[in-house]
Design a protein around this motif. Structure first.
Motif, PDB file in Angstrom:
ATOM      1  N   GLY A  36     -43.774  71.258  -5.099  1.00  0.00           N
ATOM      2  CA  GLY A  36     -42.368  71.604  -4.887  1.00  0.00           C
ATOM      3  C   GLY A  36     -41.694  72.051  -6.169  1.00  0.00           C
ATOM      4  N   ALA A  37     -41.961  71.338  -7.259  1.00  0.00           N
ATOM      5  CA  ALA A  37     -41.383  71.708  -8.555  1.00  0.00           C
ATOM      6  C   ALA A  37     -41.893  73.074  -9.008  1.00  0.00           C
ATOM      7  CB  ALA A  37     -41.709  70.644  -9.597  1.00  0.00           C
ATOM      8  N   ALA A  38     -43.164  73.336  -8.790  1.00  0.00           N
ATOM      9  CA  ALA A  38     -43.739  74.630  -9.173  1.00  0.00           C
ATOM     10  C   ALA A  38     -43.138  75.764  -8.344  1.00  0.00           C
ATOM     11  CB  ALA A  38     -45.259  74.600  -9.006  1.00  0.00           C
ATOM     12  N   ASN A  39     -42.967  75.542  -7.042  1.00  0.00           N
ATOM     13  CA  ASN A  39     -42.367  76.569  -6.182  1.00  0.00           C
ATOM     14  C   ASN A  39     -40.927  76.850  -6.600  1.00  0.00           C
ATOM     15  OD1 ASN A  39     -44.680  76.833  -4.683  1.00  0.00           O
ATOM     16  ND2 ASN A  39     -44.009  75.487  -3.047  1.00  0.00           N
ATOM     17  N   PHE A  40     -40.174  75.797  -6.875  1.00  0.00           N
ATOM     18  CA  PHE A  40     -38.776  75.940  -7.293  1.00  0.00           C
ATOM     19  C   PHE A  40     -38.688  76.779  -8.559  1.00  0.00           C
ATOM     20  CE2 PHE A  40     -35.071  74.555  -9.681  1.00  0.00           C
ATOM     21  CZ  PHE A  40     -34.068  74.595  -8.725  1.00  0.00           C
ATOM     22  N   GLN A  41     -39.513  76.435  -9.535  1.00  0.00           N
ATOM     23  CA  GLN A  41     -39.466  77.115 -10.823  1.00  0.00           C
ATOM     24  C   GLN A  41     -39.998  78.544 -10.747  1.00  0.00           C
ATOM     25  OE1 GLN A  41     -37.951  75.651 -13.252  1.00  0.00           O
ATOM     26  NE2 GLN A  41     -38.265  77.176 -14.806  1.00  0.00           N
ATOM     27  N   SER A  42     -41.062  78.747  -9.995  1.00  0.00           N
ATOM     28  CA  SER A  42     -41.690  80.070  -9.982  1.00  0.00           C
ATOM     29  C   SER A  42     -40.784  81.138  -9.378  1.00  0.00           C
ATOM     30  CB  SER A  42     -43.042  80.034  -9.266  1.00  0.00           C
ATOM     31  OG  SER A  42     -42.878  79.681  -7.916  1.00  0.00           O
ATOM     32  N   LEU A  43     -40.123  80.858  -8.272  1.00  0.00           N
ATOM     33  CA  LEU A  43     -39.271  81.891  -7.710  1.00  0.00           C
ATOM     34  C   LEU A  43     -37.996  82.047  -8.522  1.00  0.00           C
ATOM     35  CD1 LEU A  43     -39.632  83.956  -5.545  1.00  0.00           C
ATOM     36  CD2 LEU A  43     -38.027  82.690  -4.162  1.00  0.00           C
ATOM     37  N   GLY A  44     -37.531  80.982  -9.157  1.00  0.00           N
ATOM     38  CA  GLY A  44     -36.384  81.118 -10.054  1.00  0.00           C
ATOM     39  C   GLY A  44     -36.692  82.054 -11.209  1.00  0.00           C
ATOM     40  N   ILE A  45     -37.873  81.919 -11.770  1.00  0.00           N
ATOM     41  CA  ILE A  45     -38.283  82.793 -12.877  1.00  0.00           C
ATOM     42  C   ILE A  45     -38.446  84.237 -12.393  1.00  0.00           C
ATOM     43  CG2 ILE A  45     -40.207  83.319 -14.446  1.00  0.00           C
ATOM     44  CD1 ILE A  45     -40.564  80.253 -14.731  1.00  0.00           C
ATOM     45  N   ALA A  46     -39.058  84.412 -11.228  1.00  0.00           N
ATOM     46  CA  ALA A  46     -39.238  85.764 -10.692  1.00  0.00           C
ATOM     47  C   ALA A  46     -37.881  86.418 -10.445  1.00  0.00           C
ATOM     48  CB  ALA A  46     -40.050  85.702  -9.395  1.00  0.00           C
ATOM     49  N   ALA A  47     -36.942  85.677  -9.881  1.00  0.00           N
ATOM     50  CA  ALA A  47     -35.598  86.227  -9.627  1.00  0.00           C
ATOM     51  C   ALA A  47     -34.925  86.602 -10.942  1.00  0.00           C
ATOM     52  CB  ALA A  47     -34.750  85.213  -8.862  1.00  0.00           C
TER      53      ALA A  47
END
Length: 108
Positions: free
Chosen positions: A42-53
């Motif tokens: 969950g933490a990885a998903n949260f961070q990864s799309l935030g970085i992509a955005a």
């Protein structure tokens, strides 16, 4: 009475803290239980799309990508990771990042 909170604070400050210094230590901790694995995912998903955005919005703001191209990239990213798009942390990461970027054309 003032002594009791002080003793509690001292006990909490003396508690050991687990710090991860290598990827292997982090991976091992994430794989110990299913709950830990879900938390790490969950933490990885949260961070990864935030970085992509953030990256796509930054490229748009600097003029390196047009609005049409970042929207196309965004759609491709969401299509590529369709298994994650159902994860609420995936969308929450993008929404949180986009709150700080009001001029960005992306919408979660």
């Amino acid at each position: 009475m003032k002594l009791l909170p002080l003793i509690g604070s001292l006990l909490i400050s003396a508690a050991p803290v687990q710090a991860f210094e290598t990827f292997e230590e982090l991976y091992k901790a994430c794989e110990t239980t299913e709950e830990n694995s879900n938390l790490c995912e969950g933490a990885a998903n949260f961070q990864s799309l935030g970085i992509a955005a953030y990256l796509l919005c930054d490229l748009e703001a600097t003029g390196m990508l047009t609005t049409e191209k970042i929207l196309l990239s965004w759609d491709n990213l969401k299509e590529l990771f369709t298994f994650n798009s159902r994860d609420p942390m995936w969308n929450a990461g993008a929404e949180k990042m986009l709150e700080n970027l009001p001029d960005c054309s992306l919408k979660p």
